[in-house]
Scaffold this motif. Structure first.
Motif, PDB file in Angstrom:
ATOM      1  N   LYS A  71       0.831  -1.188   0.000  1.00 14.24           N
ATOM      2  CA  LYS A  71       0.000   0.000   0.000  1.00 14.24           C
ATOM      3  C   LYS A  71       0.874   1.251   0.000  1.00 14.24           C
ATOM      4  CE  LYS A  71      -3.668   2.332   2.573  1.00 14.24           C
ATOM      5  NZ  LYS A  71      -4.545   2.310   3.768  1.00 14.24           N
ATOM      6  N   SER A  93      -3.488   4.130  -2.401  1.00 18.20           N
ATOM      7  CA  SER A  93      -3.916   2.931  -3.132  1.00 18.20           C
ATOM      8  C   SER A  93      -2.822   1.867  -3.091  1.00 18.20           C
ATOM      9  CB  SER A  93      -4.250   3.282  -4.577  1.00 18.20           C
ATOM     10  OG  SER A  93      -3.099   3.759  -5.252  1.00 18.20           O
ATOM     11  N   ASP A  94      -3.091   0.736  -3.679  1.00 18.50           N
ATOM     12  CA  ASP A  94      -2.121  -0.355  -3.745  1.00 18.50           C
ATOM     13  C   ASP A  94      -1.287  -0.196  -5.016  1.00 18.50           C
ATOM     14  OD1 ASP A  94      -0.919  -3.010  -4.203  1.00 18.50           O
ATOM     15  OD2 ASP A  94      -2.104  -3.539  -2.421  1.00 18.50           O
ATOM     16  N   ASP A  97      -2.372  -2.107  -8.143  1.00 18.65           N
ATOM     17  CA  ASP A  97      -3.549  -1.658  -8.882  1.00 18.65           C
ATOM     18  C   ASP A  97      -3.189  -0.759 -10.056  1.00 18.65           C
ATOM     19  OD1 ASP A  97      -5.070  -3.058  -7.099  1.00 18.65           O
ATOM     20  OD2 ASP A  97      -5.563  -1.308  -5.842  1.00 18.65           O
TER      21      ASP A  97
END
Length: 500
Positions: A71, A93-94, A97
């Motif tokens: 993360k 966000s990750d 992603d």
């Protein structure tokens, strides 16, 4: 690894962002588990977070602080980086992603290896997916531990400049491959043409005088293997008595553009060959190409029309000039060059023939129009001169014929001597009567009568020179057609047969 740095007595803080330790009592700096030395205490000051952020963005295009689960905790972007908005939107966000499917697997494996401490983890190259019509962004990340528990610093470099350079290199390599294949193709065609040429062919570099190419027919003619001929001086293949000025003769003949060959004897053999030279430039060097023929292959019969005409053109006493419909000279023989005082036909080829005539384009138009009507013009009196010579009286015969679907005019020019007398010139009628007026008329009346006589003589001369072509005669005299017809009626010349 977290290390301590001693500060002032009232500040016992730890600096978790920089690996700094107290030097050993022996004076030597201790080593980290990777074998590198710690900084000595006092070498650097404590670094504030804002300053550290500037340092990180200066050495990288983007910096991501992530947790051990991937993360994103914080984002640092170089101000000069063009796609900073793409990464600033990733905060919280990750990392996976924002990567494409292939890069997610690579990143997960490399992050796991880094967390387990499997030695040095090499940097990884991943592609961030494009959003909003953007292309994928290739980035190279390196992994670094920082003091915060479980936090990992990723320093990334934009790989687009490297990718563009790689693409340029690939394109250049492909272009080189294509050029190499084309070169091999042309080389193969050249070899086939050279080896199957009906006669001998030699190529010589003008700067060195060495033979660079020779076909099998030339090798048979010289009685030597082709490998022996290559690299030899070209003069060594021919008789030494002719070798002193052979290159100059071949060069002059090639620049002249004529088809006449240069005869030369072979060295050590009682045989004469004919060389037809051509000069061209390749790779910055002038190359002399010589087609070799034997007399047996080109010996003409005694009544060969082609050879007879060539001999007449080259050695005849009359000047011969070939010109196009625009008047530009296509070729001229030596007699014409002597007539105008030119050194070489190269200097007159492409020059306008009307510029050498007394009345310029008027003379040329009169001759060519008459030749267009009947195919030929027997004799036309005019004067001709070069750039430096004085005008000479000549008679010109013109023939029109077709060559490669274009009209060509052949001018046969013969110089007229003082005793030959010009053709088509008017008689000296009227001058005697003018002389008889002296003593019986005033000077004013005599001058008026003389003007009429001279005017009539000029009109008669123009009509004779233009073969009774009234349009050409008016142009020659600088009159309109109407004015010319008025004067023709005045002097009783209107009844002559016209050729308008």
């Amino acid at each position: 690894m977290r290390t301590e740095q001693n500060g002032p007595a009232d500040d016992g803080r730890r600096n978790d962002d920089v690996n700094v330790t107290r030097p050993a009592s022996s004076g030597r700096s201790p080593l980290t588990p990777r074998g590198t030395k710690y900084w000595k205490s006092g070498d650097i000051p404590l670094i504030g977070p804002d300053i550290l952020g500037h340092i990180l963005t200066a050495v990288a295009d983007v910096g991501l602080v992530i947790s051990d689960t991937g993360k994103i905790l914080s984002v640092l972007v170089n101000p000069a980086f063009g796609d900073r908005g793409r990464f600033e939107a990733l905060d919280g966000s990750d990392v996976a992603d924002s990567l494409n499917s292939e890069s997610r697997i690579k990143f997960a494996k490399r992050l796991a290896a880094f967390l387990t401490g499997e030695g040095d983890v090499r940097p990884i190259e991943v592609n961030h997916t494009g959003t909003g019509g953007r292309r994928e962004l290739p980035v190279r990340y390196s992994f670094h531990r920082i003091g915060t528990a479980g936090a990992i610093l990723l320093l990334g470099r934009d790989l687009r400049p490297v990718a563009e350079m790689q693409q340029q290199l690939v394109s250049a390599q492909m272009a080189l491959e294509r050029d190499y294949e084309a070169h091999r193709d042309y080389e193969m065609r050249f070899r086939v043409l050279l080896d199957n040429a009906p006669g001998g062919v030699l190529m010589m570099t003008m700067q060195t005088g060495l033979v660079t190419e020779a076909n099998p027919a030339a090798a048979d003619l010289f009685g030597k293997p082709r490998d022996v001929i290559l690299g030899q001086p070209m003069l060594a293949l021919f008789d030494a008595r002719q070798g002193a000025n052979l290159i100059d003769r071949l060069t002059t003949q090639a620049l002249s553009g004529t088809l006449a060959p240069v005869p030369v004897d072979l060295k050590g053999r009682e045989q004469t060959v004919l060389l037809r030279p051509t000069i061209f430039r390749a790779a910055g060097e002038r190359i002399l190409l010589c087609h070799i023929e034997t007399r047996e292959t080109v010996e003409p019969s005694g009544d060969s029309l082609d050879q007879n005409l060539r001999g007449l053109y080259a050695q005849g006493p009359d000047s011969i000039v070939f010109a196009g419909a625009d008047g530009d000279i296509l070729s001229a023989n030596d007699s014409f060059l002597n007539l105008i005082g030119a050194a070489h036909d190269v200097s007159v080829r492409g020059q306008p023939l009307p510029d050498m005539l007394q009345r310029g384009f008027v003379d040329f138009k009169v001759m060519t129009e008459n030749a267009n009507q009947t195919g030929r013009l027997r004799a036309y009196a005019t004067r001709i001169a070069g750039d430096y010579g004085s005008p000479r009286d000549v008679e010109v015969a013109v023939t029109r014929f077709q060559a490669d679907h274009a009209p060509v005019y052949a001018f046969v020019i013969r110089e007229v001597g003082a005793g030959d007398g010009g053709r088509g010139e008017p008689r000296d009628d009227g001058l005697g009567s003018v002389k008889e007026l002296v003593g019986s008329a005033t000077l004013k009346d005599i001058v008026s009568e003389t003007t009429n006589v001279v005017e009539k003589m000029c009109i008669e001369t123009a009509i004779a020179l233009t073969m009774n072509n009234r349009v050409a005669a008016a142009e020659m005299l600088g009159l309109s057609r109407q004015s010319l017809y008025v004067k023709l009626r005045k002097f009783g010349l209107i009844d002559r047969e016209t050729n308008d």
